[in-house]
Design a protein around this motif. Structure first.
Motif, PDB file in Angstrom:
ATOM      1  N   GLY A 152      83.954  30.540  -7.998  1.00 53.28           N
ATOM      2  CA  GLY A 152      84.064  29.047  -7.974  1.00 53.28           C
ATOM      3  C   GLY A 152      82.985  28.559  -8.435  1.00 53.28           C
ATOM      4  O   GLY A 152      81.991  29.048  -8.879  1.00 53.28           O
ATOM      5  N   GLN A 153      83.103  27.218  -8.343  1.00 52.58           N
ATOM      6  CA  GLN A 153      81.800  26.425  -8.780  1.00 52.58           C
ATOM      7  C   GLN A 153      80.942  25.735  -7.826  1.00 52.58           C
ATOM      8  O   GLN A 153      81.288  25.653  -6.536  1.00 52.58           O
ATOM      9  CB  GLN A 153      82.102  25.402  -9.774  1.00 52.58           C
ATOM     10  CG  GLN A 153      83.330  23.973  -8.943  1.00 52.58           C
ATOM     11  CD  GLN A 153      83.271  22.859  -9.863  1.00 52.58           C
ATOM     12  OE1 GLN A 153      82.613  22.419 -10.566  1.00 52.58           O
ATOM     13  NE2 GLN A 153      84.494  22.465  -9.726  1.00 52.58           N
ATOM     14  N   HIS A 154      79.696  25.887  -8.092  1.00 48.38           N
ATOM     15  CA  HIS A 154      78.612  25.503  -7.148  1.00 48.38           C
ATOM     16  C   HIS A 154      77.516  24.663  -7.841  1.00 48.38           C
ATOM     17  O   HIS A 154      76.297  25.091  -7.690  1.00 48.38           O
ATOM     18  CB  HIS A 154      78.024  26.922  -6.522  1.00 48.38           C
ATOM     19  CG  HIS A 154      79.058  27.594  -5.723  1.00 48.38           C
ATOM     20  ND1 HIS A 154      79.511  27.212  -4.650  1.00 48.38           N
ATOM     21  CD2 HIS A 154      79.682  28.894  -6.028  1.00 48.38           C
ATOM     22  CE1 HIS A 154      80.507  28.268  -4.045  1.00 48.38           C
ATOM     23  NE2 HIS A 154      80.608  29.005  -5.044  1.00 48.38           N
ATOM     24  N   PRO A 155      77.832  23.682  -8.426  1.00 50.09           N
ATOM     25  CA  PRO A 155      77.019  22.883  -9.089  1.00 50.09           C
ATOM     26  C   PRO A 155      76.082  22.015  -8.384  1.00 50.09           C
ATOM     27  O   PRO A 155      76.403  21.592  -7.183  1.00 50.09           O
ATOM     28  CB  PRO A 155      77.746  21.700  -9.913  1.00 50.09           C
ATOM     29  CG  PRO A 155      78.954  21.671  -9.278  1.00 50.09           C
ATOM     30  CD  PRO A 155      79.302  22.957  -8.418  1.00 50.09           C
ATOM     31  N   ARG A 156      75.022  22.115  -8.636  1.00 45.80           N
ATOM     32  CA  ARG A 156      73.754  21.046  -8.010  1.00 45.80           C
ATOM     33  C   ARG A 156      73.708  19.879  -8.291  1.00 45.80           C
ATOM     34  O   ARG A 156      73.294  18.939  -7.082  1.00 45.80           O
ATOM     35  CB  ARG A 156      72.390  21.848  -8.165  1.00 45.80           C
ATOM     36  CG  ARG A 156      72.097  23.174  -7.623  1.00 45.80           C
ATOM     37  CD  ARG A 156      70.538  23.368  -7.560  1.00 45.80           C
ATOM     38  NE  ARG A 156      70.293  23.835  -8.986  1.00 45.80           N
ATOM     39  CZ  ARG A 156      69.081  24.031  -9.205  1.00 45.80           C
ATOM     40  NH1 ARG A 156      68.000  23.838  -8.348  1.00 45.80           N
ATOM     41  NH2 ARG A 156      68.676  24.255 -10.512  1.00 45.80           N
ATOM     42  N   SER A 157      74.363  19.516  -9.415  1.00 47.00           N
ATOM     43  CA  SER A 157      74.394  18.112  -9.792  1.00 47.00           C
ATOM     44  C   SER A 157      75.614  17.742 -10.296  1.00 47.00           C
ATOM     45  O   SER A 157      76.441  18.405 -10.925  1.00 47.00           O
ATOM     46  CB  SER A 157      73.360  17.919 -11.030  1.00 47.00           C
ATOM     47  OG  SER A 157      71.927  18.211 -10.451  1.00 47.00           O
ATOM     48  N   MET A 158      76.151  16.338 -10.063  1.00 46.78           N
ATOM     49  CA  MET A 158      77.103  15.718 -10.846  1.00 46.78           C
ATOM     50  C   MET A 158      76.716  14.697 -11.863  1.00 46.78           C
ATOM     51  O   MET A 158      75.444  13.980 -11.316  1.00 46.78           O
ATOM     52  CB  MET A 158      77.898  14.861  -9.740  1.00 46.78           C
ATOM     53  CG  MET A 158      79.114  14.093 -10.501  1.00 46.78           C
ATOM     54  SD  MET A 158      80.032  13.379  -9.316  1.00 46.78           S
ATOM     55  CE  MET A 158      81.342  12.527 -10.352  1.00 46.78           C
TER      56      MET A 158
ATOM     57  N   ALA B 246      73.792  18.070  -4.742  1.00 49.92           N
ATOM     58  CA  ALA B 246      72.376  17.430  -4.217  1.00 49.92           C
ATOM     59  C   ALA B 246      71.957  16.545  -5.025  1.00 49.92           C
ATOM     60  O   ALA B 246      71.265  15.539  -4.526  1.00 49.92           O
ATOM     61  CB  ALA B 246      71.441  18.642  -4.106  1.00 49.92           C
ATOM     62  N   HIS B 247      72.547  16.105  -6.325  1.00 53.06           N
ATOM     63  CA  HIS B 247      72.121  14.963  -7.030  1.00 53.06           C
ATOM     64  C   HIS B 247      73.186  14.356  -7.601  1.00 53.06           C
ATOM     65  O   HIS B 247      74.129  15.354  -8.319  1.00 53.06           O
ATOM     66  CB  HIS B 247      71.129  15.556  -8.066  1.00 53.06           C
ATOM     67  CG  HIS B 247      69.870  16.288  -7.514  1.00 53.06           C
ATOM     68  ND1 HIS B 247      68.752  15.561  -7.078  1.00 53.06           N
ATOM     69  CD2 HIS B 247      69.635  17.670  -7.358  1.00 53.06           C
ATOM     70  CE1 HIS B 247      67.697  16.567  -6.755  1.00 53.06           C
ATOM     71  NE2 HIS B 247      68.413  17.590  -6.977  1.00 53.06           N
ATOM     72  N   LEU B 248      73.061  13.076  -7.767  1.00 53.24           N
ATOM     73  CA  LEU B 248      74.309  12.401  -8.522  1.00 53.24           C
ATOM     74  C   LEU B 248      73.644  11.541  -9.571  1.00 53.24           C
ATOM     75  O   LEU B 248      72.897  10.560  -9.137  1.00 53.24           O
ATOM     76  CB  LEU B 248      75.145  11.656  -7.488  1.00 53.24           C
ATOM     77  CG  LEU B 248      76.463  11.209  -7.784  1.00 53.24           C
ATOM     78  CD1 LEU B 248      77.360  10.778  -6.780  1.00 53.24           C
ATOM     79  CD2 LEU B 248      76.940  10.486  -9.038  1.00 53.24           C
ATOM     80  N   ILE B 249      74.054  11.762 -10.788  1.00 52.30           N
ATOM     81  CA  ILE B 249      73.296  10.842 -11.746  1.00 52.30           C
ATOM     82  C   ILE B 249      74.130  10.084 -12.632  1.00 52.30           C
ATOM     83  O   ILE B 249      74.970  10.675 -13.096  1.00 52.30           O
ATOM     84  CB  ILE B 249      72.555  12.098 -12.939  1.00 52.30           C
ATOM     85  CG1 ILE B 249      71.598  13.174 -12.179  1.00 52.30           C
ATOM     86  CG2 ILE B 249      71.831  11.366 -13.900  1.00 52.30           C
ATOM     87  CD1 ILE B 249      71.181  14.351 -12.684  1.00 52.30           C
TER      88      ILE B 249
ATOM     89  N   GLU C  42      69.767  12.358   3.764  1.00 55.27           N
ATOM     90  CA  GLU C  42      68.837  12.847   2.653  1.00 55.27           C
ATOM     91  C   GLU C  42      69.310  14.432   2.154  1.00 55.27           C
ATOM     92  O   GLU C  42      68.700  15.351   1.786  1.00 55.27           O
ATOM     93  CB  GLU C  42      67.602  13.403   3.208  1.00 55.27           C
ATOM     94  CG  GLU C  42      66.847  12.000   3.566  1.00 55.27           C
ATOM     95  CD  GLU C  42      65.260  12.066   4.108  1.00 55.27           C
ATOM     96  OE1 GLU C  42      65.077  13.190   4.452  1.00 55.27           O
ATOM     97  OE2 GLU C  42      64.498  11.324   4.117  1.00 55.27           O
ATOM     98  N   THR C  43      70.702  14.552   1.995  1.00 57.60           N
ATOM     99  CA  THR C  43      71.377  15.621   1.438  1.00 57.60           C
ATOM    100  C   THR C  43      72.155  15.347   0.018  1.00 57.60           C
ATOM    101  O   THR C  43      72.504  16.432  -0.688  1.00 57.60           O
ATOM    102  CB  THR C  43      72.736  16.010   2.369  1.00 57.60           C
ATOM    103  OG1 THR C  43      73.382  15.194   2.238  1.00 57.60           O
ATOM    104  CG2 THR C  43      72.258  16.532   3.760  1.00 57.60           C
ATOM    105  N   LEU C  44      71.936  13.989  -0.338  1.00 60.04           N
ATOM    106  CA  LEU C  44      72.137  13.515  -1.624  1.00 60.04           C
ATOM    107  C   LEU C  44      71.305  12.519  -2.443  1.00 60.04           C
ATOM    108  O   LEU C  44      70.572  11.739  -1.255  1.00 60.04           O
ATOM    109  CB  LEU C  44      73.573  12.820  -1.723  1.00 60.04           C
ATOM    110  CG  LEU C  44      74.017  12.076  -2.994  1.00 60.04           C
ATOM    111  CD1 LEU C  44      74.386  13.328  -3.989  1.00 60.04           C
ATOM    112  CD2 LEU C  44      75.261  11.852  -2.923  1.00 60.04           C
ATOM    113  N   SER C  45      70.940  12.761  -3.388  1.00 62.71           N
ATOM    114  CA  SER C  45      69.748  11.734  -4.131  1.00 62.71           C
ATOM    115  C   SER C  45      70.630  11.072  -5.282  1.00 62.71           C
ATOM    116  O   SER C  45      71.262  11.914  -6.027  1.00 62.71           O
ATOM    117  CB  SER C  45      68.338  12.251  -4.569  1.00 62.71           C
ATOM    118  OG  SER C  45      68.842  13.371  -5.476  1.00 62.71           O
TER     119      SER C  45
END
Length: 215
Positions: free
Chosen positions: A37-43, A101-104, A186-189
């Motif tokens: 499956g997918q495990h991306p660190r960022s969106m 962890a990151h939403l850009i 602080e689980t998402l920036s």
């Protein structure tokens, strides 16, 4: 569905080229992605513009970035009213299920959607004011950003609105309870970026400075 047609030949040829090269050389990696499956660190929330190639900009491979595209990289405010919200659903999945962890939010130069909003709010695009305009109603999200613009020439104000679209989207992201909670824990920036397509530069939004600066 009788109106569907075969894929154009140039796309079929490109697919076969990819399958014979990139895929063939990385079969194990693709098998792992399919199995684990997918495990991306960022969106990344980017514009639909074909010139904005997210994976190329960040040198990313399959499985690294969860990408959502829409007109002008906009995020609507939290509104669980029962209507269909593709962007909101993508954000919910990324934050609550994938736990990125990151939403850009990635804006860009020469954005046609932003220009449409600018023209609509300036009274020069009455067709976008029509209730039946999907683009116009979507660009209503950015109206508050247009109202913040400082005086100046059209080109300068349009460029400013491109960057404001990123800020408005960041603000609207914090209206989602699960986003706000993850940020506070602080689980998402959250990150705001703007890309100049012509020179390839990338600018990041700094809330302390209240503006964008080159990376």
């Amino acid at each position: 569905m009788e109106h569907a047609r075969p894929l154009p030949a140039y796309l079929i040829n490109r697919y076969h080229g990819w399958k014979a090269t990139t895929y063939a050389e990385n079969k194990g990696w693709y098998a792992r992605l399919a199995e684990d499956g997918q495990h991306p660190r960022s969106m990344v929330i980017a514009c639909c513009d074909s010139r904005v190639h997210v994976t190329t900009i960040f040198g990313a491979d399959q499985g690294e970035i969860f990408i959502h595209r829409n007109i002008a990289n906009l995020v609507p405010s939290y509104s669980p009213d029962g209507n269909q919200h593709g962007t909101s659903a993508a954000i919910e999945y990324a934050v609550t299920a994938l736990k990125v962890a990151h939403l850009i939010v990635l804006g860009h130069s020469g954005c046609g959607g932003v220009e449409g909003c600018y023209n609509m709010c300036s009274g020069h695009a009455p067709e976008l004011e029509e209730p039946g305009s999907f683009i116009g109603r979507w660009m209503d999200i950015l109206r508050p950003g247009f109202e913040r613009l400082e005086d100046g020439d059209d080109a300068t104000r349009k460029r400013a609105l491109e960057k404001t679209s990123v800020i408005v989207s960041l603000e609207n992201l914090m209206s989602f309870p699960f986003v706000a909670s993850a940020v506070e824990n602080e689980t998402l920036s959250l990150h705001g970026l703007w890309n100049d397509i012509g020179d390839g530069s990338l600018e990041v939004y700094d809330p302390k400075q209240g503006g964008f600066s080159a990376i």
